[in-house]
Design an enzyme around this catalytic site. Structure first.
Site, mmCIF file in Angstrom:
data_model
loop_
_atom_site.group_PDB
_atom_site.id
_atom_site.type_symbol
_atom_site.label_atom_id
_atom_site.label_comp_id
_atom_site.label_asym_id
_atom_site.label_seq_id
_atom_site.Cartn_x
_atom_site.Cartn_y
_atom_site.Cartn_z
ATOM 1 N N CYS A 46 0.903 -1.282 -0.064
ATOM 2 C CA CYS A 46 -0.178 0.273 -0.055
ATOM 3 C C CYS A 46 0.853 1.194 0.137
ATOM 4 O O CYS A 46 1.873 1.093 0.594
ATOM 5 C CB CYS A 46 -0.787 0.272 1.206
ATOM 6 N N GLY B 60 -0.028 -0.850 -4.905
ATOM 7 C CA GLY B 60 -1.084 -0.034 -5.190
ATOM 8 C C GLY B 60 -1.038 1.551 -4.536
ATOM 9 O O GLY B 60 -0.393 1.688 -3.679
ATOM 10 N N ASN C 6 -5.030 3.542 0.883
ATOM 11 C CA ASN C 6 -4.443 2.660 -0.389
ATOM 12 C C ASN C 6 -6.141 2.272 -0.991
ATOM 13 O O ASN C 6 -7.104 2.586 -0.822
ATOM 14 C CB ASN C 6 -3.735 1.415 0.563
ATOM 15 N N PRO C 7 -5.606 1.566 -2.185
ATOM 16 C CA PRO C 7 -6.846 1.168 -3.169
ATOM 17 C C PRO C 7 -7.837 0.501 -2.376
ATOM 18 O O PRO C 7 -9.215 0.716 -2.738
ATOM 19 C CB PRO C 7 -6.337 0.474 -4.053
ATOM 20 N N CYS C 8 -7.780 -0.273 -1.386
ATOM 21 C CA CYS C 8 -8.859 -1.048 -0.667
ATOM 22 C C CYS C 8 -9.406 -0.331 0.656
ATOM 23 O O CYS C 8 -10.219 -0.896 1.329
ATOM 24 C CB CYS C 8 -8.565 -2.493 -0.433
ATOM 25 N N GLU D 132 -7.948 -0.171 3.595
ATOM 26 C CA GLU D 132 -7.812 -0.607 4.932
ATOM 27 C C GLU D 132 -6.553 0.122 5.558
ATOM 28 O O GLU D 132 -6.529 -0.113 6.605
ATOM 29 C CB GLU D 132 -7.489 -2.146 4.845
ATOM 30 N N ILE E 188 -4.638 -13.830 -1.675
ATOM 31 C CA ILE E 188 -3.880 -14.754 -0.882
ATOM 32 C C ILE E 188 -4.660 -15.666 -0.037
ATOM 33 O O ILE E 188 -4.598 -16.834 0.250
ATOM 34 C CB ILE E 188 -2.976 -13.982 0.438
#
Length: 539
Positions: A14, A43, A219-221, A223, A388
């Site tokens: 991230c 990302g 970051n892109p997601c 979290e 993962i």
């Protein structure tokens, strides 16, 4: 993904990039930095709030600004040409303040479809805006007056603008009803799953480093809320691997083994900071200064099923909450031990102990930090963990319920060729193997679309108090979910003290197919779900 390979790749997941300077040179310098980071496997997140709104006059050139969304399309095109780490598509997050004059354009950016496909979009929602929504007040859209010339609407405001250390004078460009703007956001989320919302004041108020940094992007997601040039490496504990005697009357989670693994994971992730390369020197400096890591969990949905618990029950939430609290404590204890050995992170100050999350820690852990410092500024984040989780036997992702018990996934090989692969949920396969005769699927194999929106939020709320980063989670909605009820979901997320919320309605975007759910014993082998690459909450 990059470890042990011959290619130049960062081991960090991230990044949030630096502020975008509102000039042509600044914009394309920021694009260059992002492209380098994407090319090496990271990302990226950007806050586009610093770019002047559509119609503003650029003083030096005399040209008229085209607005943040137009430049986001340049980023999107660049990302499309970069194959991240040789295997995965590049991913980006774009954020914009809820009081930026182009916020309506930003909200609508994906409604037509086909644009900004490499971006996730999130609106930075302030406490003041939510209060204005609640009381149906007017909401001024503003921009710093020093940055752009234009005949303003009446009124000016002092705002701490993104990228400025203190309040600046902002011109009012337009005044809207807060509730009207909120409904527009909710309608777009209902229609196409975007934008999400980030409750940015809450994120900054609960930041362990609130005394020395300000966050305006993730970051892109989502979290990992991060400061400019912030970086974080992630790891996830596979809860399903710690369930003993699954599906039996004596099924239980081996918590001592899990917590021992959490302590090792902290040491492992801390070591990654030293051995990883970084796309940019500024990212290296930020990572070494704070030593952020993001240890989380995955396989929660599978673990609950293996323990015979429905995801959407209070018993499941209590177990998950207690477990996350203990993982938090084990992680912080491990980081204190590392500080004894190697020293605390360089940005550590006594004010760290006064931050809200740290103040909630048990007294013995706070005492350890006071005596020895702590190695990592942040330790915990729950990522979607899509890739993962697939590699771990197709366990459920992150803290989501089961997506589907059987599916067909599309996967790219090294040459870029697309393959379809049949996969079966780990817990379901284990349960089916234990059955001597064909049996109906138990009710605890509940999938995302069979969990109510409220129960999605309650699970996230049960874990958030023990996460010093954030949680990437999507509230899955059935296809016929009423549009007029969506504001209640996002408002409930705010009321439950979440840091953000994303929703996705079944069928809201072409090519995204819902999970399969077996309620009858016959035909299981044919009950396959065709999924595509899009999962907003996954990597």
């Amino acid at each position: 993904a990059g470890a042990g390979t011959s290619r130049r790749a960062t081991l960090f997941n991230c990044f949030v990039m630096g502020p975008i300077e509102d000039s042509m040179r600044g914009i394309f310098d920021a694009l260059r930095e992002g492209a380098i980071t994407l090319q090496q496997g990271g990302g990226v997140g950007y806050d586009f709030s610093t770019l002047r709104p559509t119609g503003a006059l650029a003083r030096e050139s005399g040209s008229i600004a085209s607005g943040p969304v137009s430049f986001m399309k340049v980023w999107d095109a660049a990302c499309a040409t970069i194959q991240s780490t040789g295997r995965r598509r590049g991913a980006m997050m774009a954020t914009l303040r809820c009081d930026h004059p182009d916020i309506e354009t930003f909200i609508d950016a994906k409604r037509a479809g086909g644009d900004l496909t490499h971006f996730n979009l999130s609106v930075l929602i302030s406490d003041a805006f939510m209060d204005a929504v609640k009381h149906d007040r007017e909401w001024p859209l503003v921009f710093p007056e020093a940055a752009a010339d234009r005949t303003p609407a009446s009124g000016c405001h002092m705002r701490v603008w993104n990228g400025s250390p203190k309040p600046v004078r902002c011109r009012t460009w337009k005044v809207v009803r807060a509730r009207t703007l909120w409904r527009r956001l909710c309608d777009s989320a209902h229609e196409c799953g975007e934008p999400g919302v980030l409750f940015i004041d809450r994120i900054n108020a609960d930041n362990n480093l609130g005394y020395c940094e300000t966050v305006s992007a993730t970051n892109p997601c989502a979290e990992e809320p991060l400061p400019p040039y912030g970086a974080c490496n992630l790891g996830s504990l596979n809860l399903a691997a710690f369930v003993r005697k699954p599906f039996s009357a004596t099924a239980k989670l081996d918590e001592p083994a899990l917590l021992a693994t959490a302590r090792v994971a902290v040491r492992f992730l801390d070591d990654i900071i030293n051995v990883s390369s970084f796309p940019l020197l500024k990212q290296s400096h930020q990572a070494l200064r704070t030593r952020r890591i993001g240890l989380g969990i995955t396989g929660l949905g599978d673990a609950l099923a293996m323990l015979g618990l429905r995801y959407d029950t209070q018993a499941a939430r209590t177990l998950a909450s207690d477990l996350m609290r203990n993982i938090r404590d084990a992680a912080y204890e491990a980081s204190i031990e590392l500080a004894k050995e190697k020293g605390p992170f360089p940005a550590f100050r006594n004010r760290y102990l006064q931050q809200p999350f740290i103040a909630r820690l048990p007294a013995e852990i706070r005492g350890g930090i006071e005596r020895h410092g702590i190695r990592n500024s942040h330790l915990l984040a729950i990522a979607p963990a899509g890739s993962i989780s697939l590699l771990a036997g197709n366990i459920s992702s992150g803290i989501e319920p089961l997506f589907g018990i059987q599916a067909v996934r599309r996967m790219l090989d090294a040459s870029g060729e697309l393959h379809t692969v049949q996969v079966t949920d780990h817990a379901y396969a284990l349960w089916r193997a234990q059955q001597k005769t064909w049996s109906a699927v138990p009710e605890y194999f509940v999938n995302s679309y069979h969990v109510s929106p409220r129960d999605h939020l309650l699970m996230q709320a049960a874990l958030q108090p023990y996460i010093d980063g954030a949680i990437s989670k999507t509230v899955a909605l059935p296809a016929k979910f009423p549009k007029e009820e969506l504001p209640q979901i996002l408002e409930a997320a705010y009321d439950l003290n979440l840091k953000g919320c994303t929703v996705f309605r079944e069928g809201a975007r072409p090519g995204v197919v819902t999970p399969g759910y077996l309620t009858e014993p016959q035909g299981a082998a044919e009950a396959l779900v065709r999924c595509c690459d899009f999962e907003r909450e996954t990597d």
